[in-house]
Write an enzyme that holds these catalytic residues in place. Structure first.
Site, PDB file in Angstrom:
ATOM      1  CB  CYS A 121      -0.938   0.012   1.197  1.00 50.38           C
ATOM      2  SG  CYS A 121      -1.934  -1.469   1.332  1.00 50.38           S
ATOM      3  CG  HIS A 268      -3.188   3.353   2.464  1.00 53.74           C
ATOM      4  ND1 HIS A 268      -3.847   3.028   1.297  1.00 53.74           N
ATOM      5  CD2 HIS A 268      -3.141   2.208   3.198  1.00 53.74           C
ATOM      6  CE1 HIS A 268      -4.181   1.748   1.333  1.00 53.74           C
ATOM      7  NE2 HIS A 268      -3.768   1.228   2.473  1.00 53.74           N
ATOM      8  CG  ASN A 298      -6.943  -0.708   1.719  1.00 54.38           C
ATOM      9  OD1 ASN A 298      -6.275  -0.327   0.765  1.00 54.38           O
ATOM     10  ND2 ASN A 298      -6.398  -1.229   2.813  1.00 54.38           N
TER      11      ASN A 298
HETATM   12  O1  UT7 Z   1      -3.701  -1.377   3.782  1.00 60.64           O
HETATM   13  C1  UT7 Z   1      -3.505  -1.920   5.045  1.00 60.64           C
HETATM   14  C2  UT7 Z   1      -4.519  -2.972   5.245  1.00 60.64           C
HETATM   15  N1  UT7 Z   1      -5.064  -3.244   6.520  1.00 60.64           N
HETATM   16  C3  UT7 Z   1      -5.494  -2.382   7.449  1.00 60.64           C
HETATM   17  O2  UT7 Z   1      -5.342  -1.194   7.407  1.00 60.64           O
HETATM   18  C4  UT7 Z   1      -6.225  -2.994   8.599  1.00 60.64           C
HETATM   19  C5  UT7 Z   1      -5.986  -2.331   9.920  1.00 60.64           C
HETATM   20  N2  UT7 Z   1      -6.933  -2.846  10.911  1.00 60.64           N
HETATM   21  C6  UT7 Z   1      -8.228  -2.450  10.919  1.00 60.64           C
HETATM   22  O3  UT7 Z   1      -8.651  -1.634  10.092  1.00 60.64           O
HETATM   23  C7  UT7 Z   1      -9.150  -3.011  11.981  1.00 60.64           C
HETATM   24  O4  UT7 Z   1      -8.378  -3.753  12.909  1.00 60.64           O
HETATM   25  C8  UT7 Z   1     -10.262  -3.933  11.390  1.00 60.64           C
HETATM   26  C9  UT7 Z   1     -11.236  -3.086  10.593  1.00 60.64           C
HETATM   27  C10 UT7 Z   1      -9.666  -4.996  10.491  1.00 60.64           C
HETATM   28  C11 UT7 Z   1     -11.018  -4.617  12.520  1.00 60.64           C
HETATM   29  O5  UT7 Z   1     -11.623  -3.643  13.354  1.00 60.64           O
HETATM   30  P1  UT7 Z   1     -11.595  -3.828  14.950  1.00 60.64           P
HETATM   31  O6  UT7 Z   1     -12.374  -2.718  15.495  1.00 60.64           O
HETATM   32  O7  UT7 Z   1     -10.132  -3.964  15.330  1.00 60.64           O
HETATM   33  O8  UT7 Z   1     -12.378  -5.171  15.140  1.00 60.64           O
HETATM   34  P2  UT7 Z   1     -11.864  -6.547  15.796  1.00 60.64           P
HETATM   35  O9  UT7 Z   1     -10.940  -7.247  14.839  1.00 60.64           O
HETATM   36  O10 UT7 Z   1     -11.361  -6.249  17.171  1.00 60.64           O
HETATM   37  O11 UT7 Z   1     -13.200  -7.347  15.871  1.00 60.64           O
HETATM   38  C12 UT7 Z   1     -14.263  -6.974  16.738  1.00 60.64           C
HETATM   39  C13 UT7 Z   1     -15.401  -7.938  16.533  1.00 60.64           C
HETATM   40  C14 UT7 Z   1     -14.991  -9.401  16.553  1.00 60.64           C
HETATM   41  O12 UT7 Z   1     -16.023 -10.118  17.208  1.00 60.64           O
HETATM   42  P3  UT7 Z   1     -15.825 -10.642  18.705  1.00 60.64           P
HETATM   43  O13 UT7 Z   1     -14.622 -11.531  18.659  1.00 60.64           O
HETATM   44  O14 UT7 Z   1     -15.622  -9.406  19.527  1.00 60.64           O
HETATM   45  O15 UT7 Z   1     -17.107 -11.354  18.979  1.00 60.64           O
HETATM   46  C15 UT7 Z   1     -14.992  -9.809  15.093  1.00 60.64           C
HETATM   47  O16 UT7 Z   1     -15.289 -11.161  14.895  1.00 60.64           O
HETATM   48  O17 UT7 Z   1     -15.983  -7.713  15.249  1.00 60.64           O
HETATM   49  C16 UT7 Z   1     -16.093  -8.943  14.551  1.00 60.64           C
HETATM   50  N3  UT7 Z   1     -15.961  -8.699  13.112  1.00 60.64           N
HETATM   51  C17 UT7 Z   1     -17.010  -8.388  12.338  1.00 60.64           C
HETATM   52  N4  UT7 Z   1     -18.330  -8.254  12.598  1.00 60.64           N
HETATM   53  C18 UT7 Z   1     -19.135  -7.908  11.587  1.00 60.64           C
HETATM   54  C19 UT7 Z   1     -14.830  -8.683  12.356  1.00 60.64           C
HETATM   55  N5  UT7 Z   1     -15.151  -8.386  11.086  1.00 60.64           N
HETATM   56  C20 UT7 Z   1     -16.488  -8.188  11.048  1.00 60.64           C
HETATM   57  C21 UT7 Z   1     -17.388  -7.851  10.035  1.00 60.64           C
HETATM   58  N6  UT7 Z   1     -18.692  -7.715  10.331  1.00 60.64           N
HETATM   59  N7  UT7 Z   1     -16.989  -7.633   8.746  1.00 60.64           N
END
Ligand code: UT7
Length: 341
Positions: A121, A268, A298
């Protein structure tokens, strides 16, 4: 000698997939995606469209824009390009020919050397600095085409809700020109400075594991899982906030700028919450950051040049404006540039 951005271009596939469309197929919701990322939709290429097709369309738009500005024909602009540098983690082919070579042929850029850079990226940020370096060393060449282009939908595991909601397809580019304008002080123009870096120790946080020389496909073997993005979202999030804040601080300090000297920050477009966290940490108003993630999600290396092209076409950038770009991504890599428009 200055390295000015003379034209921009972009292209996104027409097929727009909303969060609600995804929620019909996997266990997610528009509310969750918006709240956690700021994403509302993404554009997805049809099966006949590969990365170089989007890159070519973006390049043609930039060539047309420059031709209009200078009165040259589009053919003459294409022939005047000395270097094509594309950043993509989703090239048409595994290794070769490069996306840049495919664009060079189709664009009619018959005098251009062509190569791809691989910095995920952050690739467009790296590409600008590479292009300026090449132009500065080659007296006979005055223009470079720098592209970020992706079809991330091909690397997406559409059953993994933690990644598939995040990514989209698209391409953006700029044409850089070597001019006699000053690079510092009053009347300075073009690429002033870049900060580039990597933290290879974070390689496992964002990785496309299969199909390379470490895990090649073997004749007769059944491919259970095609190549796909594997990500430790939390680790990348923390790295991203650190990378953005550190890079902005370094760029401003090196140029003796304050944030008031910057017209717009183009980050980005990975997650609006990452940008919000960085703006809070730096005490920079969120309004200073341009975000179009809601529409495109993204698009990796394409996200910054797509955003630049949107700003340019909407007339938001005037000559003399300082634009700060900042990115981060797989590798892990990061970087930023300051360009005077
Ligand atoms: O170009 C670089 C590429 N990558 C990035 O920039 C990613 C950087 N990271 C992020 O943007 C964030 O960490 C994410 C958007 C990927 C995740 O957001 P978060 O607020 O850190 O969520 P989390 O991973 O802590 O998940 C919270 C909850 C989980 O459920 P439990 O375990 O608390 O029950 C996940 O299973 O949200 C759940 N979850 C979803 N729920 C609905 C994860 N993805 C989804 C989804 N829809 N798509």
């Amino acid at each position: 000698m200055a390295f000015e951005i003379r034209a921009t271009g972009s292209a996104v596939p027409p097929n727009k997939v909303t969060n609600d469309d995804l929620a019909e197929r996997i266990d997610t919701s528009d509310a969750w995606i918006r709240e956690h990322t700021g994403i509302g939709a993404r554009h997805i290429a049809d099966e006949n469209t590969a990365t170089s097709d989007l890159a070519l369309e973006a390049a043609r738009n930039a060539v047309a824009a420059l031709a209009k500005k200078t009165g040259e024909s589009a053919e003459a602009v294409a022939a005047s390009i000395g270097f094509i540098i594309t950043s993509s983690v989703t090239p048409d082919y595994n290794g070769f020919p490069s996306v840049s070579c495919l664009v060079q042929d189709a664009l009619g850029a018959k005098n251009a050397a062509a190569m791809d850079v691989c910095a995920a990226c952050s690739g467009f940020i790296y590409g600008l600095e590479v292009a300026a370096g090449l132009l500065s060393r080659n007296a006979g060449q005055k223009r470079a085409l720098i592209i970020g282009a992706e079809t991330l939908s091909r690397l997406t595991d559409w059953e993994d809700r933690s990644t598939c909601v995040l990514f989209g397809d698209g391409a953006g580019c700029v044409i850089m020109e070597k001019t006699d304008a000053p690079v510092s002080g009053d009347g300075a123009r073009g690429l002033l400075r870049s900060v580039l870096g990597a933290e290879g120790s974070g390689k496992e946080a964002l990785i496309n594991r299969r199909g390379g020389s470490r895990e090649p496909y073997k004749k007769g073997a059944v491919v259970e899982r095609p190549p796909s993005i594997e990500m430790d979202g939390r680790a990348v999030y923390n790295f991203a906030v650190r990378a953005i804040t550190g890079t902005i601080e370094k760029l401003l300090a090196a140029e003796h700028f304050t944030i008031d000297d910057i017209a717009v920050i183009v980050p980005h477009q990975a997650n609006a919450r990452i940008v919000q966290a960085a703006s809070k940490r730096l005490h920079i108003p969120e309004s200073k950051f341009f975000l179009n993630i809601e529409e495109y999600a993204n698009t990796s290396a394409a996200s910054i040049p797509i955003a630049l092209d949107e700003l340019e076409r909407k007339g938001c950038l005037s000559p003399g404006n300082a634009v700060l770009m900042v990115g981060f991504g797989g590798g892990l890599t990061y970087g930023g540039n300051i360009v005077i428009w």
